[in-house]
Write an enzyme that holds these catalytic residues in place. Structure first.
Site, PDB file in Angstrom:
ATOM      1  N   GLU A 105      46.972  24.814  54.322  1.00  0.00           N
ATOM      2  CA  GLU A 105      48.188  25.603  54.134  1.00  0.00           C
ATOM      3  C   GLU A 105      48.165  26.198  52.733  1.00  0.00           C
ATOM      4  O   GLU A 105      47.701  25.551  51.790  1.00  0.00           O
ATOM      5  CB  GLU A 105      49.457  24.739  54.250  1.00  0.00           C
ATOM      6  CG  GLU A 105      49.784  24.289  55.651  1.00  0.00           C
ATOM      7  CD  GLU A 105      49.108  22.970  55.996  1.00  0.00           C
ATOM      8  OE1 GLU A 105      48.624  22.298  55.068  1.00  0.00           O
ATOM      9  OE2 GLU A 105      49.052  22.619  57.195  1.00  0.00           O
ATOM     10  N   TYR A 117      40.079  31.248  49.450  1.00  0.00           N
ATOM     11  CA  TYR A 117      39.865  30.833  50.844  1.00  0.00           C
ATOM     12  C   TYR A 117      39.253  31.970  51.668  1.00  0.00           C
ATOM     13  O   TYR A 117      38.345  31.741  52.467  1.00  0.00           O
ATOM     14  CB  TYR A 117      41.184  30.350  51.470  1.00  0.00           C
ATOM     15  CG  TYR A 117      41.833  29.221  50.700  1.00  0.00           C
ATOM     16  CD1 TYR A 117      41.053  28.223  50.101  1.00  0.00           C
ATOM     17  CD2 TYR A 117      43.210  29.144  50.539  1.00  0.00           C
ATOM     18  CE1 TYR A 117      41.637  27.188  49.383  1.00  0.00           C
ATOM     19  CE2 TYR A 117      43.807  28.115  49.825  1.00  0.00           C
ATOM     20  CZ  TYR A 117      43.011  27.140  49.242  1.00  0.00           C
ATOM     21  OH  TYR A 117      43.580  26.126  48.525  1.00  0.00           O
TER      22      TYR A 117
HETATM   23  C1  COA Z   1      43.235  28.232  43.323  1.00  0.00           C
HETATM   24  C2  COA Z   1      42.314  27.648  42.236  1.00  0.00           C
HETATM   25  C3  COA Z   1      41.898  26.229  42.665  1.00  0.00           C
HETATM   26  C4  COA Z   1      41.059  28.527  42.130  1.00  0.00           C
HETATM   27  O1  COA Z   1      40.142  27.890  41.253  1.00  0.00           O
HETATM   28  P1  COA Z   1      39.142  28.721  40.312  1.00  0.00           P
HETATM   29  O2  COA Z   1      38.145  27.780  39.772  1.00  0.00           O
HETATM   30  O3  COA Z   1      39.914  29.530  39.346  1.00  0.00           O
HETATM   31  O4  COA Z   1      38.475  29.702  41.389  1.00  0.00           O
HETATM   32  P2  COA Z   1      37.004  30.324  41.303  1.00  0.00           P
HETATM   33  O5  COA Z   1      36.677  30.690  39.898  1.00  0.00           O
HETATM   34  O6  COA Z   1      36.058  29.455  42.034  1.00  0.00           O
HETATM   35  O7  COA Z   1      37.219  31.674  42.109  1.00  0.00           O
HETATM   36  C5  COA Z   1      36.873  31.767  43.474  1.00  0.00           C
HETATM   37  C6  COA Z   1      37.514  33.006  44.068  1.00  0.00           C
HETATM   38  O8  COA Z   1      38.928  32.862  44.037  1.00  0.00           O
HETATM   39  C7  COA Z   1      39.543  34.118  43.763  1.00  0.00           C
HETATM   40  N1  COA Z   1      40.276  34.030  42.505  1.00  0.00           N
HETATM   41  C8  COA Z   1      40.184  33.065  41.561  1.00  0.00           C
HETATM   42  N2  COA Z   1      41.063  33.316  40.552  1.00  0.00           N
HETATM   43  C9  COA Z   1      41.704  34.468  40.880  1.00  0.00           C
HETATM   44  C10 COA Z   1      42.733  35.218  40.253  1.00  0.00           C
HETATM   45  N3  COA Z   1      43.294  34.852  39.085  1.00  0.00           N
HETATM   46  N4  COA Z   1      43.179  36.337  40.873  1.00  0.00           N
HETATM   47  C11 COA Z   1      42.655  36.722  42.060  1.00  0.00           C
HETATM   48  N5  COA Z   1      41.676  36.033  42.716  1.00  0.00           N
HETATM   49  C12 COA Z   1      41.201  34.919  42.122  1.00  0.00           C
HETATM   50  C13 COA Z   1      38.408  35.134  43.705  1.00  0.00           C
HETATM   51  O9  COA Z   1      38.204  35.646  45.013  1.00  0.00           O
HETATM   52  C14 COA Z   1      37.241  34.287  43.306  1.00  0.00           C
HETATM   53  O10 COA Z   1      36.013  34.816  43.725  1.00  0.00           O
HETATM   54  P3  COA Z   1      35.216  35.825  42.765  1.00  0.00           P
HETATM   55  O11 COA Z   1      35.121  35.142  41.417  1.00  0.00           O
HETATM   56  O12 COA Z   1      33.909  35.945  43.457  1.00  0.00           O
HETATM   57  O13 COA Z   1      36.036  37.061  42.725  1.00  0.00           O
HETATM   58  C15 COA Z   1      43.007  27.627  40.838  1.00  0.00           C
HETATM   59  O14 COA Z   1      43.551  28.902  40.590  1.00  0.00           O
HETATM   60  C16 COA Z   1      44.116  26.594  40.701  1.00  0.00           C
HETATM   61  O15 COA Z   1      43.862  25.444  40.340  1.00  0.00           O
HETATM   62  N6  COA Z   1      45.386  26.988  40.975  1.00  0.00           N
HETATM   63  C17 COA Z   1      46.515  26.070  40.866  1.00  0.00           C
HETATM   64  C18 COA Z   1      46.540  25.088  42.017  1.00  0.00           C
HETATM   65  C19 COA Z   1      46.591  25.818  43.344  1.00  0.00           C
HETATM   66  O16 COA Z   1      47.285  26.806  43.517  1.00  0.00           O
HETATM   67  N7  COA Z   1      45.838  25.257  44.342  1.00  0.00           N
HETATM   68  C20 COA Z   1      45.769  25.831  45.676  1.00  0.00           C
HETATM   69  C21 COA Z   1      46.853  25.306  46.525  1.00  0.00           C
HETATM   70  S1  COA Z   1      46.796  26.030  48.154  1.00  0.00           S
END
Ligand code: COA
Length: 159
Positions: A105, A117
């Site tokens: 979700e 995702y």
């Molecule tokens: C969601 C989360 C886990 C992503 O982790 P992350 O290490 O920053 O993500 P990654 O660097 O592996 O990025 C993977 C992909 O996510 C997307 N993404 C990551 N950060 C983004 C941003 N700020 N804006 C848009 N897309 C983004 C991109 O598609 C990216 O792929 P790309 O680098 O090839 O473009 C992180 O933002 C987080 O911890 N958020 C707070 C907790 C949360 O919301 N968890 C999810 C609950 S459903």
């Protein structure tokens, strides 16, 4: 950047909680993570860099399905591929355990998570009404096929 991924341990919970508290509007308590360590259907991984815990992800595994319960990366380490690394760890482990689908979700307003995702091949399959009580937001339900036929190609590349 050197990052190691391993199973979560009890001693990790204070560091997890610090990330949890700055990542979610309704963070899980430390007790909730402790309970998850005792849940036989649950599995949690942590990402470690220079002895610091900088991310974590978990899921429930039952009846051939993996259900992602949480994922978060420390704000200072976001946008460096760790979220994707943790998701791929969950996918690989779930597949090894015989799961062929993964479900989760997500808030429709959470663009980083949605993009993460989608980049892994998840697609929208429905909604859960009023899932996030504190903001009265509906949850978008997403699903991905993770069976053996999907294991050969590198996840995160164009699907
Ligand atoms: C969601 C989360 C886990 C992503 O982790 P992350 O290490 O920053 O993500 P990654 O660097 O592996 O990025 C993977 C992909 O996510 C997307 N993404 C990551 N950060 C983004 C941003 N700020 N804006 C848009 N897309 C983004 C991109 O598609 C990216 O792929 P790309 O680098 O090839 O473009 C992180 O933002 C987080 O911890 N958020 C707070 C907790 C949360 O919301 N968890 C999810 C609950 S459903």
């Amino acid at each position: 950047m050197e990052v190691a991924v391993r199973f979560m341990k009890r001693d990790d919970i204070p560091q997890i909680s610090a990330i949890e508290n700055c990542s979610f509007p309704s963070p899980w308590s430390q007790q909730a993570f402790l309970n998850e360590l005792q849940n036989k259907f649950a599995v949690y991984f942590v990402a470690i860099h220079e002895n610091n815990l900088i991310g974590y992800a978990g899921m429930w595994l039952f009846c051939g399905e993996a259900h992602v319960t949480t994922i978060a990366v420390h704000p200072d380490f976001r946008g460096r591929g760790l979220g994707k690394m943790l998701m791929n760890t969950l996918i690989d482990y779930a597949r090894e355990q015989g799961a062929d689908t993964m479900v989760l979700e997500v808030r429709p307003s959470n663009i980083p998570a949605l993009n993460l995702y989608k980049s892994l091949g998840f697609r929208n399959i429905g909604w859960r009404k009023n899932y996030y009580i504190e903001t009265r937001e509906d949850a978008l339900v997403m699903m991905c096929s993770i069976g053996q036929e999907n294991s050969d190609r590198q996840r995160g590349e164009e699907q």
